[in-house]
Design a protein around this motif. Structure first.
Motif, PDB file in Angstrom:
ATOM      1  N   PHE A  20       0.858  -1.173   0.000  1.00 28.91           N
ATOM      2  CA  PHE A  20       0.000   0.000   0.000  1.00 28.91           C
ATOM      3  C   PHE A  20       0.897   1.226   0.000  1.00 28.91           C
ATOM      4  CE2 PHE A  20      -2.469   3.276   2.229  1.00 28.91           C
ATOM      5  CZ  PHE A  20      -3.601   3.285   1.434  1.00 28.91           C
ATOM      6  N   ASP A  21       0.724   2.069  -0.983  1.00 26.06           N
ATOM      7  CA  ASP A  21       1.489   3.303  -1.091  1.00 26.06           C
ATOM      8  C   ASP A  21       3.001   3.034  -1.050  1.00 26.06           C
ATOM      9  OD1 ASP A  21       1.595   6.044  -1.489  1.00 26.06           O
ATOM     10  OD2 ASP A  21       1.669   6.478   0.666  1.00 26.06           O
ATOM     11  N   LYS A  22       3.445   2.094  -1.865  1.00 25.97           N
ATOM     12  CA  LYS A  22       4.859   1.709  -2.039  1.00 25.97           C
ATOM     13  C   LYS A  22       5.487   1.078  -0.803  1.00 25.97           C
ATOM     14  CE  LYS A  22       5.776   5.175  -5.546  1.00 25.97           C
ATOM     15  NZ  LYS A  22       6.619   6.292  -5.957  1.00 25.97           N
ATOM     16  N   GLU A  23       4.695   0.703   0.187  1.00 23.15           N
ATOM     17  CA  GLU A  23       5.232   0.098   1.403  1.00 23.15           C
ATOM     18  C   GLU A  23       4.478  -1.202   1.693  1.00 23.15           C
ATOM     19  OE1 GLU A  23       7.102   1.527   5.503  1.00 23.15           O
ATOM     20  OE2 GLU A  23       5.747   2.879   4.496  1.00 23.15           O
ATOM     21  N   TRP A  24       5.195  -2.206   2.182  1.00 27.65           N
ATOM     22  CA  TRP A  24       4.583  -3.492   2.498  1.00 27.65           C
ATOM     23  C   TRP A  24       4.058  -3.493   3.923  1.00 27.65           C
ATOM     24  CZ3 TRP A  24       3.364  -7.347  -0.699  1.00 27.65           C
ATOM     25  CH2 TRP A  24       3.930  -7.343  -1.966  1.00 27.65           C
ATOM     26  N   PHE A  25       2.852  -4.026   4.089  1.00 32.06           N
ATOM     27  CA  PHE A  25       2.237  -4.181   5.395  1.00 32.06           C
ATOM     28  C   PHE A  25       1.957  -5.661   5.599  1.00 32.06           C
ATOM     29  CE2 PHE A  25       1.501   0.186   4.391  1.00 32.06           C
ATOM     30  CZ  PHE A  25       1.521   0.847   5.605  1.00 32.06           C
ATOM     31  N   TYR A  26       2.249  -6.137   6.815  1.00 29.71           N
ATOM     32  CA  TYR A  26       2.117  -7.555   7.132  1.00 29.71           C
ATOM     33  C   TYR A  26       1.048  -7.754   8.197  1.00 29.71           C
ATOM     34  CZ  TYR A  26       6.559  -7.336   4.778  1.00 29.71           C
ATOM     35  OH  TYR A  26       7.535  -7.093   3.850  1.00 29.71           O
ATOM     36  N   SER A  27       0.282  -8.840   8.057  1.00 25.92           N
ATOM     37  CA  SER A  27      -0.745  -9.160   9.036  1.00 25.92           C
ATOM     38  C   SER A  27      -0.081  -9.388  10.390  1.00 25.92           C
ATOM     39  CB  SER A  27      -1.496 -10.416   8.603  1.00 25.92           C
ATOM     40  OG  SER A  27      -2.265 -10.918   9.668  1.00 25.92           O
ATOM     41  N   LEU A  28      -0.509  -8.654  11.388  1.00 32.98           N
ATOM     42  CA  LEU A  28       0.105  -8.760  12.704  1.00 32.98           C
ATOM     43  C   LEU A  28      -0.152 -10.134  13.328  1.00 32.98           C
ATOM     44  CD1 LEU A  28       1.849  -6.828  14.271  1.00 32.98           C
ATOM     45  CD2 LEU A  28      -0.132  -6.229  15.617  1.00 32.98           C
ATOM     46  N   GLU A  29      -1.317 -10.672  13.104  1.00 34.33           N
ATOM     47  CA  GLU A  29      -1.642 -11.999  13.642  1.00 34.33           C
ATOM     48  C   GLU A  29      -0.727 -13.067  13.036  1.00 34.33           C
ATOM     49  OE1 GLU A  29      -5.385 -15.085  13.560  1.00 34.33           O
ATOM     50  OE2 GLU A  29      -5.819 -12.939  13.567  1.00 34.33           O
ATOM     51  N   ASP A  30      -0.497 -12.990  11.729  1.00 33.85           N
ATOM     52  CA  ASP A  30       0.396 -13.946  11.072  1.00 33.85           C
ATOM     53  C   ASP A  30       1.830 -13.789  11.564  1.00 33.85           C
ATOM     54  OD1 ASP A  30      -1.777 -14.839   9.659  1.00 33.85           O
ATOM     55  OD2 ASP A  30      -1.238 -13.791   7.806  1.00 33.85           O
ATOM     56  N   MET A  31       2.252 -12.558  11.798  1.00 34.14           N
ATOM     57  CA  MET A  31       3.610 -12.305  12.287  1.00 34.14           C
ATOM     58  C   MET A  31       3.792 -12.843  13.707  1.00 34.14           C
ATOM     59  SD  MET A  31       5.444 -11.022   9.904  1.00 34.14           S
ATOM     60  CE  MET A  31       6.862 -10.491  10.843  1.00 34.14           C
ATOM     61  N   GLU A  32       2.760 -12.703  14.540  1.00 34.86           N
ATOM     62  CA  GLU A  32       2.831 -13.255  15.895  1.00 34.86           C
ATOM     63  C   GLU A  32       2.983 -14.772  15.854  1.00 34.86           C
ATOM     64  OE1 GLU A  32       0.418 -10.203  18.792  1.00 34.86           O
ATOM     65  OE2 GLU A  32      -0.751 -11.684  17.693  1.00 34.86           O
ATOM     66  N   ASP A  33       2.228 -15.409  14.975  1.00 36.82           N
ATOM     67  CA  ASP A  33       2.323 -16.867  14.829  1.00 36.82           C
ATOM     68  C   ASP A  33       3.693 -17.282  14.307  1.00 36.82           C
ATOM     69  OD1 ASP A  33      -0.273 -17.120  15.731  1.00 36.82           O
ATOM     70  OD2 ASP A  33      -1.128 -17.342  13.719  1.00 36.82           O
ATOM     71  N   TYR A  34       4.215 -16.552  13.351  1.00 34.11           N
ATOM     72  CA  TYR A  34       5.498 -16.887  12.739  1.00 34.11           C
ATOM     73  C   TYR A  34       6.658 -16.695  13.722  1.00 34.11           C
ATOM     74  CZ  TYR A  34       9.365 -16.889   9.402  1.00 34.11           C
ATOM     75  OH  TYR A  34      10.534 -17.172   8.749  1.00 34.11           O
ATOM     76  N   LEU A  35       6.636 -15.568  14.431  1.00 29.07           N
ATOM     77  CA  LEU A  35       7.726 -15.249  15.357  1.00 29.07           C
ATOM     78  C   LEU A  35       7.556 -15.890  16.727  1.00 29.07           C
ATOM     79  CD1 LEU A  35       7.992 -11.440  14.562  1.00 29.07           C
ATOM     80  CD2 LEU A  35       9.551 -13.234  13.807  1.00 29.07           C
ATOM     81  N   LYS A  36       6.326 -16.332  17.017  1.00 26.41           N
ATOM     82  CA  LYS A  36       5.982 -16.863  18.339  1.00 26.41           C
ATOM     83  C   LYS A  36       6.292 -15.826  19.427  1.00 26.41           C
ATOM     84  CE  LYS A  36       6.657 -21.650  16.931  1.00 26.41           C
ATOM     85  NZ  LYS A  36       6.609 -21.379  15.542  1.00 26.41           N
ATOM     86  N   GLU A  37       5.881 -14.589  19.148  1.00 23.40           N
ATOM     87  CA  GLU A  37       6.077 -13.477  20.073  1.00 23.40           C
ATOM     88  C   GLU A  37       4.790 -12.667  20.167  1.00 23.40           C
ATOM     89  OE1 GLU A  37       9.394 -10.924  19.171  1.00 23.40           O
ATOM     90  OE2 GLU A  37      10.613 -12.618  18.509  1.00 23.40           O
ATOM     91  N   ASP A  38       4.625 -11.981  21.295  1.00 25.44           N
ATOM     92  CA  ASP A  38       3.490 -11.084  21.472  1.00 25.44           C
ATOM     93  C   ASP A  38       3.852  -9.734  20.864  1.00 25.44           C
ATOM     94  OD1 ASP A  38       1.145  -9.828  22.334  1.00 25.44           O
ATOM     95  OD2 ASP A  38       2.018  -9.324  24.281  1.00 25.44           O
TER      96      ASP A  38
END
Length: 87
Positions: A20-38
């Motif tokens: 969006f507007d030349k910048e990537w945004f990532y789903s926070l829920e998916d990132m929490e699952d991937y990193l296993k962090e809050d």
């Protein structure tokens, strides 16, 4: 804490992302699952994402916002404490 780069995240198909507007945004829920962090302290924006063919509004964050939150020291607010100054 996992050491990862944005290039790795961008290639991972399990993480929903949108440009969006030349910048990537990532789903926070998916990132929490991937990193296993809050990541509840990360600043987010709600953007529409196509997930499994359905448009859903998802809380998202940029890679910079996520990394800034992850690198914050646990006791950063106490830097000026009396104990730290004693040596």
């Amino acid at each position: 804490m996992k050491k990862i780069t944005e290039a790795i995240i961008r290639k991972d198909s399990n993480i929903n992302k949108v440009q969006f507007d030349k910048e990537w945004f990532y789903s926070l829920e998916d990132m929490e699952d991937y990193l296993k962090e809050d990541l509840s302290g990360v600043e987010t924006v709600t953007l529409p994402m196509d997930i499994y063919g359905e448009i859903m509004n998802v809380k998202c964050a940029t890679w910079e916002d996520i990394e800034r939150f992850r690198q914050k020291e646990p006791l950063e607010d106490f830097r000026g404490s009396v104990l730290r100054r004693k040596k």
